[in-house]
Design an enzyme around this catalytic site. Structure first.
Site, PDB file in Angstrom:
ATOM      1  N   ASN A 318      31.090  15.866  11.573  1.00  0.00           N
ATOM      2  CA  ASN A 318      30.716  14.702  10.775  1.00  0.00           C
ATOM      3  C   ASN A 318      29.258  14.318  11.052  1.00  0.00           C
ATOM      4  O   ASN A 318      28.945  13.183  11.453  1.00  0.00           O
ATOM      5  CB  ASN A 318      31.645  13.523  11.063  1.00  0.00           C
ATOM      6  CG  ASN A 318      31.779  12.588   9.868  1.00  0.00           C
ATOM      7  OD1 ASN A 318      31.046  12.709   8.887  1.00  0.00           O
ATOM      8  ND2 ASN A 318      32.703  11.647   9.962  1.00  0.00           N
ATOM      9  N   HIS A 349      35.684   3.410  10.679  1.00  0.00           N
ATOM     10  CA  HIS A 349      36.752   4.389  10.463  1.00  0.00           C
ATOM     11  C   HIS A 349      38.021   3.748   9.917  1.00  0.00           C
ATOM     12  O   HIS A 349      38.759   4.385   9.157  1.00  0.00           O
ATOM     13  CB  HIS A 349      37.078   5.125  11.771  1.00  0.00           C
ATOM     14  CG  HIS A 349      36.235   6.334  11.996  1.00  0.00           C
ATOM     15  ND1 HIS A 349      35.028   6.295  12.637  1.00  0.00           N
ATOM     16  CD2 HIS A 349      36.417   7.634  11.633  1.00  0.00           C
ATOM     17  CE1 HIS A 349      34.503   7.512  12.678  1.00  0.00           C
ATOM     18  NE2 HIS A 349      35.325   8.337  12.067  1.00  0.00           N
TER      19      HIS A 349
END
EC number: 2.3.1.-
Length: 495
Positions: A318, A349
């Site tokens: 990521n 998140h």
């Protein structure tokens, strides 16, 4: 999930059409912005229904905040609003509608849009309010010197290439692509001669796209055939934990979490291929004059699977989100930047408790790994044979530790997460704490040659290629302003 895959495949075809028939040499930036935005909103509406209105609402209100607040404080208000709006949507989705389901939901694209809104707000603040000498090299490079129009803003946030799965890109990179300034005279090293030039006004992304689609196919095949036969939930099965030996349990832990990664490989690599097919993502040439299409790539699979430290794993997983965290939080924090960055990452998140357990465990593991590396690694780097053994051991340890850490991220809830850790007697938590008590956690300054000498054997070649590519990356243009922009990009890549 089916809608998501269908939409991404349609976006891939649309990207090829966009590059072929709406190339910057054939049409105006205005038309390219309009088409990219309308296609993006159509895909969002098809995939998520009227939930796609959240994308427009979040972007529209953020733009209004930017206009009325002014460049001095808009970055703060945009940051709070965008992250708050995302959090409210995540809370309602998770705790009211769909707890524990891994369906493709509208909060996923909102996470990317939140990154874009906050990134651009900080970049405008840097470019239009802060003094140039107060900026870091990367901030100076990415600074935006004029307020975007509403069309440019919506195009950046909601274009069809990245609305469903990203990846994040900087506003200046996107505008440069739309305006057709991505392909310039590239200069690179070849056979040790820096003056060798490769002039290609529009390098083809076809090979890069084909390679990434091949990776997508293999990842999808692995996910369909293998992943479901190795469920992560089996790690907390009562019979398995009671009868299996510790080596068997740790081996299954590793393979089950490794099997959970291909779906991310598929989604992120396909998103990267879509952008490349449209002509976006070009990052110059390597030392042999071969095109590089990894400007906005989100992962490096080889380094992930063969990582020998937590840092190496996180640096290649990521990637664009890690850069976002660095740019909007870590570099700007006035106190405890690591803690603030961790908190932001956890909030972004989502709201599942398992996410927070994973991040807390990850901090502990990272500190312990750093302490071991700083205190004992230098004893194992003199002999190639010894170093190879050290690399193998650290690879095995890192893979098990990563798997141990991210189990709550997959299980989501507190009870199954603590069931897993309890069945392991919190062994790696305790081991990390003991390491931190025994070994001093210190900062070390190492020269580049020494650092290179202790890289894992299997990652040396790629590190050398990256270094050569960074050192050789420069772009010339007829415009002095564009020369400055490319020079700035070179400095940011080096940083």
């Amino acid at each position: 999930q089916v809608n998501f895959v269908v939409c991404q495949l349609f976006a891939l075809l649309a990207a090829i059409w966009f590059r072929t028939y709406l190339h910057s040499s054939k049409t105006s930036p205005f038309i390219r912005h309009v088409v990219a935005t309308l296609l993006g909103l159509y895909l969002a509406l098809f995939c998520f229904g009227w939930y796609a209105l959240h994308f427009v609402i979040q972007s529209g209100i953020s733009y209004y905040i930017m206009i009325i607040i002014g460049v001095e404080n808009m970055h703060k208000y945009c940051f709070v609003f965008a992250l708050g709006y995302l959090t409210v949507c995540q809370i309602t989705r998770v705790y009211i509608f769909d707890y524990g389901q891994y369906s493709a939901d509208f909060s996923g694209p909102m996470m990317i849009i939140t990154q874009k809104i906050t990134s651009l707000a900080f970049e405008i603040h840097d470019g239009m309010f802060r003094k140039n000498e107060d900026l870091t090299p990367s901030q100076r490079c990415l600074a935006v010197r004029r307020m975007p129009s509403l069309l440019e803003y919506l195009s950046y946030n909601c274009n069809f290439m990245g609305i469903l799965a990203g990846p994040l890109c900087s506003y200046k990179d996107y505008i440069t692509f739309i305006e057709g300034r991505s392909y310039q005279l590239q200069q690179s090293e070849a056979n040790g001669k820096e003056d060798t030039k490769y002039e290609q006004t529009d390098p083809s992304p076809n090979i890069a796209v084909a390679q990434k689609l091949l990776i997508c196919g293999l990842s999808l095949l692995f996910h369909v055939t293998i992943t479901k036969t190795l469920p992560v939930e089996y790690n907390i099965d009562d019979n398995f934990t009671a009868t299996a030996s510790w080596p068997v349990r740790f081996f299954y832990l590793y393979v089950s979490l490794m099997a959970a990664r291909p779906k991310y490989y598929f989604a992120w690599t396909l998103a990267d291929a879509i952008n490349n097919a449209a002509g976006f993502g070009f990052r110059g040439y390597d030392k042999n004059g071969v095109t590089r299409w990894d400007l906005i790539s989100n992962l490096r699979i080889q380094q992930i699977e063969f990582s020998t430290s937590f840092k190496m794993f996180l640096d290649n997983w990521n990637i664009q989100t890690a850069l976002w965290l660095k740019r909007v939080c870590y570099e700007r924090a006035t106190f405890s930047p690591t803690i603030q960055t961790f908190i932001l990452s956890a909030i972004w998140h989502g709201v599942y408790p398992g996410y927070y357990l994973t991040f807390l465990t990850g901090v502990l593991m990272t500190l312990a790994a750093r302490a071991i590396r700083n205190n004992i690694r230098h004893y194992f780097v003199d002999s190639p044979a010894v170093k190879l053994c050290y690399d193998i051991i650290t690879w095995m340890t890192t893979q098990v530790a990563i798997s141990y850490t991210v189990v709550p991220f997959v299980l989501l809830s507190v009870k199954p997460s603590f069931t897993f850790y309890s069945s392991c007697y919190f062994c790696l938590h305790i081991a990390s704490i003991l390491v931190l008590l025994v070994f001093p956690l210190k900062r070390t300054q190492k020269g580049s040659k020494k650092y290179e000498s202790i890289q894992p054997v299997w990652s040396k070649k790629l590190e050398e290629e990256n270094l050569l590519q960074k050192n050789s990356y420069s772009t010339t243009n007829n415009s002095f302003g564009q020369k400055q922009e490319i020079t700035c990009r070179y400095q940011a890549l080096k940083q």
